[in-house]
Write a protein that holds these residues in place. Structure first.
Motif, PDB file in Angstrom:
ATOM      1  N   MET A  93       1.262   7.160   0.227  1.00 43.49           N
ATOM      2  CA  MET A  93       0.459   8.305  -0.098  1.00 43.49           C
ATOM      3  C   MET A  93      -0.910   7.837  -0.155  1.00 43.49           C
ATOM      4  O   MET A  93      -1.813   8.870  -0.162  1.00 43.49           O
ATOM      5  CB  MET A  93       0.651   8.626  -1.585  1.00 43.49           C
ATOM      6  CG  MET A  93       2.081   8.941  -1.621  1.00 43.49           C
ATOM      7  SD  MET A  93       2.527  10.744  -0.871  1.00 43.49           S
ATOM      8  CE  MET A  93       1.640  11.992  -1.530  1.00 43.49           C
ATOM      9  N   ASP A  94      -1.368   6.665   0.084  1.00 47.19           N
ATOM     10  CA  ASP A  94      -2.876   6.171  -0.062  1.00 47.19           C
ATOM     11  C   ASP A  94      -3.251   6.211   1.517  1.00 47.19           C
ATOM     12  O   ASP A  94      -4.249   5.848   1.779  1.00 47.19           O
ATOM     13  CB  ASP A  94      -2.972   4.748  -0.674  1.00 47.19           C
ATOM     14  CG  ASP A  94      -2.753   4.814  -2.057  1.00 47.19           C
ATOM     15  OD1 ASP A  94      -2.766   6.214  -2.621  1.00 47.19           O
ATOM     16  OD2 ASP A  94      -2.757   3.611  -2.829  1.00 47.19           O
ATOM     17  N   ILE A  95      -2.179   6.390   2.759  1.00 45.86           N
ATOM     18  CA  ILE A  95      -2.576   6.294   3.952  1.00 45.86           C
ATOM     19  C   ILE A  95      -2.987   7.605   4.482  1.00 45.86           C
ATOM     20  O   ILE A  95      -2.313   8.549   4.275  1.00 45.86           O
ATOM     21  CB  ILE A  95      -1.356   5.391   4.730  1.00 45.86           C
ATOM     22  CG1 ILE A  95      -1.169   4.270   4.210  1.00 45.86           C
ATOM     23  CG2 ILE A  95      -1.721   5.540   6.281  1.00 45.86           C
ATOM     24  CD1 ILE A  95       0.269   3.701   4.857  1.00 45.86           C
ATOM     25  N   PRO A  96      -3.920   7.676   5.201  1.00 48.73           N
ATOM     26  CA  PRO A  96      -4.552   9.130   5.567  1.00 48.73           C
ATOM     27  C   PRO A  96      -3.520   9.621   6.773  1.00 48.73           C
ATOM     28  O   PRO A  96      -3.108   8.758   7.441  1.00 48.73           O
ATOM     29  CB  PRO A  96      -5.900   8.796   6.231  1.00 48.73           C
ATOM     30  CG  PRO A  96      -6.309   7.536   5.648  1.00 48.73           C
ATOM     31  CD  PRO A  96      -5.249   6.980   5.435  1.00 48.73           C
ATOM     32  N   LEU A 147       5.960 -12.263  -6.700  1.00 51.65           N
ATOM     33  CA  LEU A 147       4.893 -11.464  -7.305  1.00 51.65           C
ATOM     34  C   LEU A 147       4.243 -10.411  -6.532  1.00 51.65           C
ATOM     35  O   LEU A 147       4.526 -10.305  -5.226  1.00 51.65           O
ATOM     36  CB  LEU A 147       3.555 -12.287  -7.721  1.00 51.65           C
ATOM     37  CG  LEU A 147       3.889 -13.300  -8.683  1.00 51.65           C
ATOM     38  CD1 LEU A 147       2.684 -14.216  -9.056  1.00 51.65           C
ATOM     39  CD2 LEU A 147       4.604 -13.003  -9.879  1.00 51.65           C
ATOM     40  N   GLU A 148       3.830  -9.320  -7.081  1.00 55.33           N
ATOM     41  CA  GLU A 148       3.277  -8.031  -6.281  1.00 55.33           C
ATOM     42  C   GLU A 148       1.769  -7.990  -6.814  1.00 55.33           C
ATOM     43  O   GLU A 148       1.602  -7.887  -7.872  1.00 55.33           O
ATOM     44  CB  GLU A 148       3.993  -6.772  -6.888  1.00 55.33           C
ATOM     45  CG  GLU A 148       3.424  -5.542  -5.881  1.00 55.33           C
ATOM     46  CD  GLU A 148       4.504  -4.516  -6.116  1.00 55.33           C
ATOM     47  OE1 GLU A 148       3.920  -3.491  -5.665  1.00 55.33           O
ATOM     48  OE2 GLU A 148       5.658  -4.334  -6.616  1.00 55.33           O
ATOM     49  N   GLY A 149       1.075  -7.711  -5.688  1.00 53.00           N
ATOM     50  CA  GLY A 149      -0.304  -7.420  -6.070  1.00 53.00           C
ATOM     51  C   GLY A 149      -1.462  -7.899  -4.900  1.00 53.00           C
ATOM     52  O   GLY A 149      -0.898  -8.151  -3.809  1.00 53.00           O
ATOM     53  N   TYR A 150      -2.575  -8.075  -5.197  1.00 53.21           N
ATOM     54  CA  TYR A 150      -3.534  -8.508  -4.174  1.00 53.21           C
ATOM     55  C   TYR A 150      -3.445 -10.170  -4.112  1.00 53.21           C
ATOM     56  O   TYR A 150      -3.507 -10.757  -5.161  1.00 53.21           O
ATOM     57  CB  TYR A 150      -4.942  -8.217  -4.573  1.00 53.21           C
ATOM     58  CG  TYR A 150      -5.865  -8.337  -3.662  1.00 53.21           C
ATOM     59  CD1 TYR A 150      -6.003  -8.098  -2.209  1.00 53.21           C
ATOM     60  CD2 TYR A 150      -6.975  -9.025  -3.988  1.00 53.21           C
ATOM     61  CE1 TYR A 150      -6.784  -8.202  -1.300  1.00 53.21           C
ATOM     62  CE2 TYR A 150      -8.160  -9.399  -2.927  1.00 53.21           C
ATOM     63  CZ  TYR A 150      -8.134  -8.856  -1.619  1.00 53.21           C
ATOM     64  OH  TYR A 150      -9.096  -9.112  -0.380  1.00 53.21           O
ATOM     65  N   THR A 153       0.834  -1.149  -0.107  1.00 51.71           N
ATOM     66  CA  THR A 153      -0.187  -0.189  -0.074  1.00 51.71           C
ATOM     67  C   THR A 153       0.875   1.371  -0.083  1.00 51.71           C
ATOM     68  O   THR A 153       1.808   1.292   0.823  1.00 51.71           O
ATOM     69  CB  THR A 153      -0.674  -0.011   1.186  1.00 51.71           C
ATOM     70  OG1 THR A 153      -1.744  -1.164   1.231  1.00 51.71           O
ATOM     71  CG2 THR A 153      -1.808   1.239   1.079  1.00 51.71           C
ATOM     72  N   ASP A 154       0.746   2.051  -1.020  1.00 55.17           N
ATOM     73  CA  ASP A 154       1.408   3.209  -1.326  1.00 55.17           C
ATOM     74  C   ASP A 154       1.316   4.299   0.052  1.00 55.17           C
ATOM     75  O   ASP A 154       0.283   4.265   0.529  1.00 55.17           O
ATOM     76  CB  ASP A 154       1.188   4.140  -2.480  1.00 55.17           C
ATOM     77  CG  ASP A 154       1.908   3.666  -3.553  1.00 55.17           C
ATOM     78  OD1 ASP A 154       2.944   2.728  -3.464  1.00 55.17           O
ATOM     79  OD2 ASP A 154       1.508   3.941  -4.773  1.00 55.17           O
TER      80      ASP A 154
END
Length: 171
Positions: free
Chosen positions: A56-59, A110-113, A53-54
């Motif tokens: 920048m996406d964290i409040p 791998l990277e992702g969900y 999770t970037d």
């Protein structure tokens, strides 16, 4: 001699062991696989999906945001690189265990969900089967979080073996 080694296997099987690198899902799952299903003829892939999770996406509050987006972007890049290095080392350690026991093995990162990427990987490579561990989520957590193993059982195009943690079995 393990149960699996006592069986006659005429050809090698492709087996993917997916790990989230937790205690049960790493060395314990490998040990269980060595004892119960793997043969020396098998081609083993140890798979881990790195979810990021970037920053920048964290409040964040105003003080943290005062660093500026340029600094935050660089901080995010550095932290992701650091975590990826840690994950890579853990995956390489599991690969080393397999190879030291004489198994033909490779590691894939791998990277992702996770549940989606694992499913994509096995649907592309079509192993004989996929081995995953069960985290033992209770019904409420499973409802809200979803079970990766349940998703894979229903969506992977290969057989899925879900190994339970021996210590968490109900008595």
């Amino acid at each position: 001699m393990s149960k699996a080694e006592g069986k006659t296997v005429n050809k090698s099987r492709k087996i993917v062991i997916s790990t989230d690198l937790s205690e049960h899902s790493s060395e314990k799952l490998l040990d269980w696989s060595f004892k119960n299903i793997l043969t020396k003829q098998d081609e083993v892939t140890i798979l881990h999906v790195f979810e990021w999770t970037d920053i920048m996406d964290i409040p964040m509050d105003d003080e943290v945001m005062g660093l500026g987006s340029g600094n935050m972007t660089e901080l995010n890049r550095q932290e992701k690189k650091r975590v990826r290095e840690i994950v890579t080392k853990a995956l390489e350690a599991l690969l080393g265990i397999c190879q030291s026991k004489g198994y033909k093995a490779k590691a894939v990162l791998l990277e992702g969900y996770p549940k989606v990427k694992i499913c994509e990987y096995v649907n592309k490579h079509l192993p004989s089967f996929l081995v995953v561990s069960s985290r033992g989520l209770g019904a409420v957590n499973r409802f809200f979080l979803g079970s990766t193993s349940d998703y894979l059982v229903h969506n992977a195009e290969c057989s899925v073996l879900v190994a339970r943690d021996e210590n968490k079995k109900k008595k």
